[in-house]
Scaffold this motif. Sequence first.
Motif, PDB file in Angstrom:
ATOM      1  N   HIS A 211       0.833  -1.199   0.000  1.00  0.00           N
ATOM      2  CA  HIS A 211       0.000   0.000   0.000  1.00  0.00           C
ATOM      3  C   HIS A 211       0.870   1.252   0.000  1.00  0.00           C
ATOM      4  N   PHE A 212       1.902   1.278   0.834  1.00  0.00           N
ATOM      5  CA  PHE A 212       2.823   2.411   0.823  1.00  0.00           C
ATOM      6  C   PHE A 212       3.477   2.565  -0.546  1.00  0.00           C
ATOM      7  N   ILE A 213       3.902   1.453  -1.127  1.00  0.00           N
ATOM      8  CA  ILE A 213       4.544   1.495  -2.447  1.00  0.00           C
ATOM      9  C   ILE A 213       3.575   2.051  -3.494  1.00  0.00           C
ATOM     10  N   ALA A 214       2.317   1.627  -3.399  1.00  0.00           N
ATOM     11  CA  ALA A 214       1.314   2.072  -4.371  1.00  0.00           C
ATOM     12  C   ALA A 214       1.079   3.575  -4.312  1.00  0.00           C
ATOM     13  N   LEU A 244       4.147  -0.989  -8.061  1.00  0.00           N
ATOM     14  CA  LEU A 244       3.144  -1.901  -7.536  1.00  0.00           C
ATOM     15  C   LEU A 244       3.270  -3.256  -8.211  1.00  0.00           C
ATOM     16  N   GLN A 245       3.197  -4.294  -7.405  1.00  0.00           N
ATOM     17  CA  GLN A 245       3.296  -5.672  -7.905  1.00  0.00           C
ATOM     18  C   GLN A 245       2.102  -6.453  -7.363  1.00  0.00           C
ATOM     19  N   PHE A 246       1.196  -6.850  -8.244  1.00  0.00           N
ATOM     20  CA  PHE A 246      -0.002  -7.575  -7.833  1.00  0.00           C
ATOM     21  C   PHE A 246       0.291  -9.065  -7.713  1.00  0.00           C
ATOM     22  N   ASP A 247      -0.231  -9.677  -6.660  1.00  0.00           N
ATOM     23  CA  ASP A 247      -0.203 -11.129  -6.547  1.00  0.00           C
ATOM     24  C   ASP A 247      -1.449 -11.687  -7.221  1.00  0.00           C
ATOM     25  N   VAL A 248      -1.260 -12.665  -8.111  1.00  0.00           N
ATOM     26  CA  VAL A 248      -2.383 -13.209  -8.867  1.00  0.00           C
ATOM     27  C   VAL A 248      -2.477 -14.718  -8.692  1.00  0.00           C
ATOM     28  N   THR A 302     -15.038  -9.526 -14.147  1.00  0.00           N
ATOM     29  CA  THR A 302     -15.341  -8.691 -12.987  1.00  0.00           C
ATOM     30  C   THR A 302     -14.070  -8.094 -12.396  1.00  0.00           C
ATOM     31  N   LEU A 303     -14.252  -7.233 -11.409  1.00  0.00           N
ATOM     32  CA  LEU A 303     -13.155  -6.517 -10.770  1.00  0.00           C
ATOM     33  C   LEU A 303     -12.016  -7.449 -10.380  1.00  0.00           C
ATOM     34  N   GLY A 304     -10.816  -7.097 -10.825  1.00  0.00           N
ATOM     35  CA  GLY A 304      -9.631  -7.864 -10.462  1.00  0.00           C
ATOM     36  C   GLY A 304      -9.285  -8.977 -11.416  1.00  0.00           C
ATOM     37  N   ASP A 305     -10.147  -9.257 -12.395  1.00  0.00           N
ATOM     38  CA  ASP A 305      -9.809 -10.265 -13.401  1.00  0.00           C
ATOM     39  C   ASP A 305      -8.673  -9.747 -14.289  1.00  0.00           C
ATOM     40  N   GLU A 344      -6.056  -7.580  -2.302  1.00  0.00           N
ATOM     41  CA  GLU A 344      -5.290  -6.543  -2.996  1.00  0.00           C
ATOM     42  C   GLU A 344      -6.148  -5.729  -3.970  1.00  0.00           C
ATOM     43  N   LEU A 345      -7.433  -6.016  -4.031  1.00  0.00           N
ATOM     44  CA  LEU A 345      -8.278  -5.305  -4.987  1.00  0.00           C
ATOM     45  C   LEU A 345      -8.313  -3.807  -4.722  1.00  0.00           C
ATOM     46  N   PHE A 346      -8.159  -3.417  -3.458  1.00  0.00           N
ATOM     47  CA  PHE A 346      -8.207  -1.988  -3.138  1.00  0.00           C
ATOM     48  C   PHE A 346      -7.010  -1.227  -3.715  1.00  0.00           C
ATOM     49  N   LEU A 347      -5.995  -1.951  -4.173  1.00  0.00           N
ATOM     50  CA  LEU A 347      -4.818  -1.305  -4.755  1.00  0.00           C
ATOM     51  C   LEU A 347      -5.015  -0.927  -6.223  1.00  0.00           C
ATOM     52  N   ILE A 348      -6.017  -1.502  -6.871  1.00  0.00           N
ATOM     53  CA  ILE A 348      -6.215  -1.266  -8.305  1.00  0.00           C
ATOM     54  C   ILE A 348      -6.367   0.220  -8.645  1.00  0.00           C
TER      55      ILE A 348
END
Length: 366
Positions: A211-214, A244-248, A302-305, A344-348
Amino acid sequence: MLGISIYPYKEKMAETIAYIDLAAKYGFGRVFTNLLMIDKGEEKQVITVLKTAIQHARKRNMEVILDLNPAVFDQLNISYHDLSFFKEMGATGIRLDSSFDGLVESLITFDLTDLDLEVNISNDTYYLENVLSYQPNKKRIIGCHNFYPQRFTGLDYDYFIKCSEKYKKLGLRTAAFVNSHEASHGPHPYTDGLCTLEFHRDLPITLQAKHFIATGLIDDIIIANAFASEDEIKALSQLLTNQLQFDVVFSEGTTALEKEIVLEHQHFNRGDINSYSIRSTFVKLNYQTSDLPANNTVETVTLGDVTVGNNRFGQYKGELNIVKQEMPNGKGEKNLVAKIKSDELFLIPYVKPWTKFQFREANHDE
């Protein structure tokens, strides 16, 4: 840069030394500690303990910032015109938890010890502007937020953003604290976790850091409490700190080529944004002659796909999207290849025009 915090517990010296070694092993570059609230008569003991730990950290090439306030100078009978005492302890900088008058701070930045001056940036005042009005050596000034041991007292997000943006715009290197869920020691007898943002208190430590990185507003991320576990330290060391690096989690049946598109490229959002998806378009240039057959072409995304354009999508074949809101995929032109982890969806929304981002595959036990 990543950092840890240590505290002057004589009975935990061996554990403190081992903790410094562990952090250095994983590439952590700084240490936070303090000389606040030393009981009268215990000054010599506390300083001896801290000096041992600090000098060990310096042998590991770690920066060490000592948290102070004007009362500490008086208690230790130290003049702010001569900081050699802290230099001899091994510190590379001092942090002022509370302030002098601005002129003193400016003079400190010219002290012959060459120590950095770290200011408290968890306030929305004109403090730094006041310091700057006295013509300090700006190259020696850095900033760091507070942490908060009491639940429900950490900074509100909007206030954190306001303060951080203000100091970042003034050119400061910034730092903030994250909370280890394996650690129990801090500078005070009572602690219900230690963090800068109240929102972070119960989040996994890597998500706090992400979150800080984002936000793009924090340069150094420091674990506030001691002693974080090796798993936590290792996990933080594996994060990208410059983007930002998303985990998927990959969909069942996702091909090796689709995984390559997701994992092995530097992605960035187009500048001409829309409200439905984040578009990483340049990646498609590498796959114009590749075979990307329809695969997991769900009717609705949907969101996050995370989707990849398939052979049916013409010039958009190979384009990667992150879905921002539900939309149809009725023509089956996009393959649903992965989903961003739900926490992690709130980071999008932090992905703005031209924002760089990457992906990594989530551990199966997460």
